[in-house]
Design an enzyme around this catalytic site. Structure first.
Site, PDB file in Angstrom:
ATOM      1  N   ASP A  38       0.815  -1.376   0.031  1.00 28.45           N
ATOM      2  CA  ASP A  38      -0.204  -0.141  -0.083  1.00 28.45           C
ATOM      3  C   ASP A  38       0.784   1.174   0.565  1.00 28.45           C
ATOM      4  O   ASP A  38       0.827   2.214  -0.769  1.00 28.45           O
ATOM      5  CB  ASP A  38      -0.662   0.002   1.424  1.00 28.45           C
ATOM      6  CG  ASP A  38      -2.401  -0.336   0.824  1.00 28.45           C
ATOM      7  OD1 ASP A  38      -2.640  -1.314  -0.087  1.00 28.45           O
ATOM      8  OD2 ASP A  38      -2.806  -1.334   2.012  1.00 28.45           O
ATOM      9  N   SER A  83     -22.836  -7.868 -25.780  1.00 27.50           N
ATOM     10  CA  SER A  83     -22.686  -6.331 -25.910  1.00 27.50           C
ATOM     11  C   SER A  83     -23.453  -5.476 -26.746  1.00 27.50           C
ATOM     12  O   SER A  83     -24.444  -5.786 -27.554  1.00 27.50           O
ATOM     13  CB  SER A  83     -21.464  -5.529 -26.241  1.00 27.50           C
ATOM     14  OG  SER A  83     -21.008  -6.656 -27.404  1.00 27.50           O
ATOM     15  N   LYS A 118     -27.363   4.020 -19.486  1.00 27.64           N
ATOM     16  CA  LYS A 118     -26.460   3.402 -19.802  1.00 27.64           C
ATOM     17  C   LYS A 118     -25.946   3.451 -18.540  1.00 27.64           C
ATOM     18  O   LYS A 118     -24.989   4.335 -18.574  1.00 27.64           O
ATOM     19  CB  LYS A 118     -26.043   3.026 -20.820  1.00 27.64           C
ATOM     20  CG  LYS A 118     -25.114   2.415 -21.310  1.00 27.64           C
ATOM     21  CD  LYS A 118     -24.718   1.962 -22.293  1.00 27.64           C
ATOM     22  CE  LYS A 118     -23.227   0.918 -23.020  1.00 27.64           C
ATOM     23  NZ  LYS A 118     -22.335   0.754 -21.864  1.00 27.64           N
ATOM     24  N   CYS A 402       5.552   3.446 -45.689  1.00 25.92           N
ATOM     25  CA  CYS A 402       5.264   2.628 -45.178  1.00 25.92           C
ATOM     26  C   CYS A 402       6.028   3.200 -43.523  1.00 25.92           C
ATOM     27  O   CYS A 402       7.412   2.957 -44.022  1.00 25.92           O
ATOM     28  CB  CYS A 402       4.482   0.932 -44.847  1.00 25.92           C
ATOM     29  SG  CYS A 402       4.536   0.031 -43.829  1.00 25.92           S
ATOM     30  N   CYS A 431       6.159  -7.102 -44.663  1.00 24.00           N
ATOM     31  CA  CYS A 431       6.132  -5.772 -43.887  1.00 24.00           C
ATOM     32  C   CYS A 431       5.773  -6.168 -42.137  1.00 24.00           C
ATOM     33  O   CYS A 431       4.812  -6.539 -41.752  1.00 24.00           O
ATOM     34  CB  CYS A 431       5.009  -4.647 -44.374  1.00 24.00           C
ATOM     35  SG  CYS A 431       4.675  -3.221 -42.525  1.00 24.00           S
TER      36      CYS A 431
HETATM   37  S1  IVH Z   1     -28.166  -4.353 -21.648  1.00 23.85           S
HETATM   38  C1  IVH Z   1     -27.581  -8.131 -24.749  1.00 23.85           C
HETATM   39  N1  IVH Z   1     -28.885  -2.693 -20.713  1.00 23.85           N
HETATM   40  O1  IVH Z   1     -23.777  -1.626 -20.929  1.00 23.85           O
HETATM   41  C2  IVH Z   1     -27.918  -6.034 -24.610  1.00 23.85           C
HETATM   42  N2  IVH Z   1     -27.026  -3.142 -20.825  1.00 23.85           N
HETATM   43  O2  IVH Z   1     -22.496  -2.097 -23.785  1.00 23.85           O
HETATM   44  C3  IVH Z   1     -26.892  -5.859 -23.026  1.00 23.85           C
HETATM   45  N3  IVH Z   1     -25.518  -1.420 -19.764  1.00 23.85           N
HETATM   46  O3  IVH Z   1     -22.301  -5.180 -21.055  1.00 23.85           O
HETATM   47  C4  IVH Z   1     -26.965  -5.373 -21.933  1.00 23.85           C
HETATM   48  N4  IVH Z   1     -26.578  -0.371 -18.283  1.00 23.85           N
HETATM   49  O4  IVH Z   1     -22.930  -3.356 -19.133  1.00 23.85           O
HETATM   50  C5  IVH Z   1     -27.717  -2.945 -20.648  1.00 23.85           C
HETATM   51  N5  IVH Z   1     -29.449  -1.502 -18.851  1.00 23.85           N
HETATM   52  C6  IVH Z   1     -29.150  -1.396 -19.735  1.00 23.85           C
HETATM   53  C7  IVH Z   1     -27.833  -1.360 -19.393  1.00 23.85           C
HETATM   54  C8  IVH Z   1     -26.670  -1.719 -19.640  1.00 23.85           C
HETATM   55  C9  IVH Z   1     -26.068  -0.931 -18.498  1.00 23.85           C
HETATM   56  C10 IVH Z   1     -23.884  -2.209 -19.879  1.00 23.85           C
HETATM   57  C11 IVH Z   1     -23.707  -3.455 -19.768  1.00 23.85           C
HETATM   58  C12 IVH Z   1     -23.231  -3.951 -21.174  1.00 23.85           C
HETATM   59  C13 IVH Z   1     -23.114  -3.122 -21.409  1.00 23.85           C
HETATM   60  C14 IVH Z   1     -23.229  -2.828 -22.823  1.00 23.85           C
END
Ligand code: IVH
Length: 676
Positions: A38, A83, A118, A402, A431
């Protein structure tokens, strides 16, 4: 202290700390006391805070929050955690809605969307059996997560038990673990931002440590639900609330682009007053049966998108302009800027896109510029403040070579019928810069997915000449690696196991890995289902009738002129062929597995012509593939069924099908066959 001395002190301390980290996390055997650890860590953080210029690419605060492998048991997700696609403006959002409508073949675009903030945290999945929390996983790579149940259990917002008259037998709740902004300021400043702090805390080895951190949880989604009883996302969210989960209070239902824009502006205006970081709003089609029809692409659902807020900006000065060479030879100019914090992250490199962009903005070394960062995308230079420009500044001349010394050229793009904006080095593996990037692609998650062999390690092994070509990955000198700084018995053994495991690879992943331009994951899957085995695939470069084979690819739905030209030029290059052949000898490449061998359409080749009333072409294609069938792009004798839609079918195709005695179905015959 003098600058040089400060730099020396900082680098020395940092190296020490990373070594201690490695012993603690990877080798599971700390070599100093926690107190001493730490103390060093705090000294480094103080140096970083007092003299930000010391921070190179990554501050120590980012590095100690970095993912740690091997610590937690890995468990496969029952349903992958995908995602989200991103949009950044109203136009992008409209495009998204149009795409949804097209896929569903609906004229009326007034869909209900569940709009959800989000949260910028760390996603987690919680599985309840008969209402009892029994499994808790991190997202991991989306397919496999880490078992962090004990740590998740310490979070007060997460119910350990769901109580209700009726609960599905199995239910997987997904959501975001985060730290409140106020709580974050109270924490010792060991992390760059609340997100890193949440990630680091969740990965603590000892759940008693996690418990000390005020982690919180918002629930927003589901994985497995058995039996499934919900019809709407909004209905699921209400139930979550009833079950005692925290659901974001700003979630609501919206319809149409105007409402979306209004809602977006409203949330953006209160963004800074919220006690948690958000980076946009997620819009999800509310109707779960439509979600099911829309399904997913390789990485993200078609039924949701993240509409990000306008990106964060900061001002900095360009110290230098360098070029970077990508794995396809693309030359990207990058501005080296004075380190500046943009949205909680220190930025010292910003993309200048391409030569035309530099020309258009007249960007020069020494210029004061606005740098922007949006979400996970690479930081960019947005504009130049000409008023701050020194008199003696000179126009930037784009290099004509390049980094390897080879010629760079703009190619002609067959789909846009224009010259590309990007210049490319045409040397391929010859390359060394391209060759190194190709190696990074090969070991990436979507390709060979070798744990412990990331970009940094490739850089290290490349420099030490341990790896030159892809097959070298499978012939590594582990005795030598053992002697390298940062490597020990355990980490070398782990690497060996990971590499051995990766030798067994599916044909589609292999095709994707070798990095043929324009052959992404989706196209690799199409090619894999056509060739079926590596033996057949290798006919693309063995002597014989290659051209005829390439012509056959034209029949595949999804493969066009661009892809065919690219495959041809890849295998016309002798070095590529040599490298691919050698790589194959090290591997066990599995034959293509039909997804649904027993499906109603297995071994059936289908083609569509003309527009349908009920569904779109894309949905028809997905349905066919789900039932084990293959969609062709032209009428040949291999075709089994031609489905003819009402709207403008191609007469030539229908006539040819008749001539070849291919079965011809109307749209309704087709639905009868599929039982929909
Ligand atoms: S839906 C298949 N809903 O955003 C649907 N994601 O870029 C995927 N996240 O990995 C997720 N708030 O960590 C969903 N209301 C929300 C969210 C949410 C935050 C994050 C989550 C996901 C990322 C996707």
């Amino acid at each position: 202290m003098k600058r040089k001395d400060l730099e020396n002190k900082y680098n020395k301390q940092k190296k020490l700390l990373l070594k201690y980290n490695h012993h603690y996390f990877n080798l599971d055997s700390p070599i100093i006391s926690d107190a001493k650890y730490d103390q060093i860590k705090n000294e480094i953080i103080k140096l970083e805070n007092d003299f930000p210029y010391l921070i190179g690419k990554k501050s120590i605060q980012d590095q100690i929050g970095a993912p740690i492998t091997k610590k937690f048991k890995k468990i496969k997700h029952s349903i992958p955690m995908l995602s989200l696609s991103n949009t950044f403006d109203s136009k992008g959002m409209e495009d998204f809605i149009n795409k949804v409508a097209n896929y569903l073949n609906k004229k009326n675009k007034n869909f209900n969307f569940s709009s959800e903030l989000k949260i910028d945290g760390i996603s987690a999945s919680l599985t309840y059996k008969d209402g009892i929390l029994i499994k808790g996983l991190s997202r991991g790579d989306g397919k496999t997560g880490e078992d962090i149940l004990e740590n998740l259990k310490t979070i007060k917002d997460i119910p350990k038990k769901i109580i209700d008259n009726y609960i599905p037998k199995t239910i997987e709740v997904r959501g975001e673990v985060y730290i409140g902004k106020k709580d974050f300021t109270k924490l010792q400043k060991n992390f760059a931002n609340p997100r890193n702090a949440a990630g680091g805390s969740l990965r603590q080895k000892d759940s008693r440590e996690t418990k000390k951190i005020p982690l919180r949880f918002f629930a927003y989604g589901f994985g497995v639900i058995n039996p499934m009883t919900f019809q709407k996302q909004s209905e699921f969210i209400s139930k979550l609330k009833k079950w005692g989960f925290n659901v974001n209070p700003h979630n609501n239902l919206v319809k149409g682009i105007e409402e979306i824009e209004k809602h977006h502006k409203k949330i953006e205006s209160i963004r800074s007053s919220l006690d948690y970081d958000i980076d946009g709003i997620v819009y999800k089609i509310d109707d779960l049966s439509l979600q099911k029809r829309l399904g997913n692409t390789s990485n993200s659902p078609r039924w949701a998108t993240a509409y990000k807020f306008s990106s964060e900006k900061a001002i900095s000065v360009i110290k230098n302009i360098v070029i970077q060479v990508g794995r396809t030879g693309a030359i990207t100019p990058v501005a080296k800027v004075e380190p500046v914090t943009v949205g909680g992250v220190v930025v010292s490199n910003a993309s200048l896109h391409n030569e035309d962009e530099i020309e258009r903005k007249d960007v020069r070394i020494g210029d004061t510029v606005v740098v922007q960062r949006a979400g996970d995308v690479i930081p960019q230079v947005v504009s130049v403040d000409i008023t701050k420009r020194k008199k003696n500044s000179k126009k930037y001349i784009f290099p004509n070579k390049c980094l390897c010394g080879g010629k760079i050229q703009k190619e002609f793009n067959l789909s846009t019928n224009k010259e590309d904006a990007v210049r490319r080095c045409l040397k391929g593996y010859d390359c060394s810069y391209i060759a190194k990037e190709k190696l990074k692609h090969i070991v990436s998650k979507e390709a060979f997915n070798i744990d412990g062999l990331g970009k940094k390690v490739i850089d290290q092994f490349w420099q030490l000449k341990l790896i030159n070509t892809p097959s070298d990955i499978f012939e590594l000198n582990f005795d030598k690696i053992k002697t390298l700084e940062g490597w020990g018995e355990l980490s070398v053994n782990n690497l060996r196991t990971a590499i051995d495991g990766a030798k067994n690879i599916s044909l589609d992943r292999f095709i994707f890995s070798i990095g043929i331009r324009h052959i992404g994951q989706e196209n690799a899957k199409i090619l894999s289902s056509f060739f079926k085995s590596i033996n057949n695939f290798s006919k693309l470069y063995e002597e014989g009738n290659k051209d005829e084979l390439l012509e056959n690819l034209r029949d595949l739905d999804g493969i066009g002129e661009t892809q065919i030209v690219s495959i041809k030029s890849f295998f016309d290059n002798k070095e590529n062929v040599k490298i691919v052949k050698k790589l194959i000898t090290k591997l066990k490449i599995q034959d293509h597995k039909e997804l649904n061998k027993k499906g109603k359409l297995s071994n059936t080749n289908v083609m569509f012509t003309g527009g349908f009333k009920k569904i779109s072409r894309s949905e028809a294609k997905t349905l066919t593939e789900e039932l084990g069938g293959k969609v062709l792009g032209s009428v040949t004798k291999k075709l089994d069924i031609l489905v003819v839609g009402d709207s403008k079918p191609t007469k030539k195709k229908v006539d040819k099908a008749k001539e070849l005695k291919v079965k011809i179905f109307s749209e309704s015959d087709w639905y009868k066959l599929l039982n929909i």
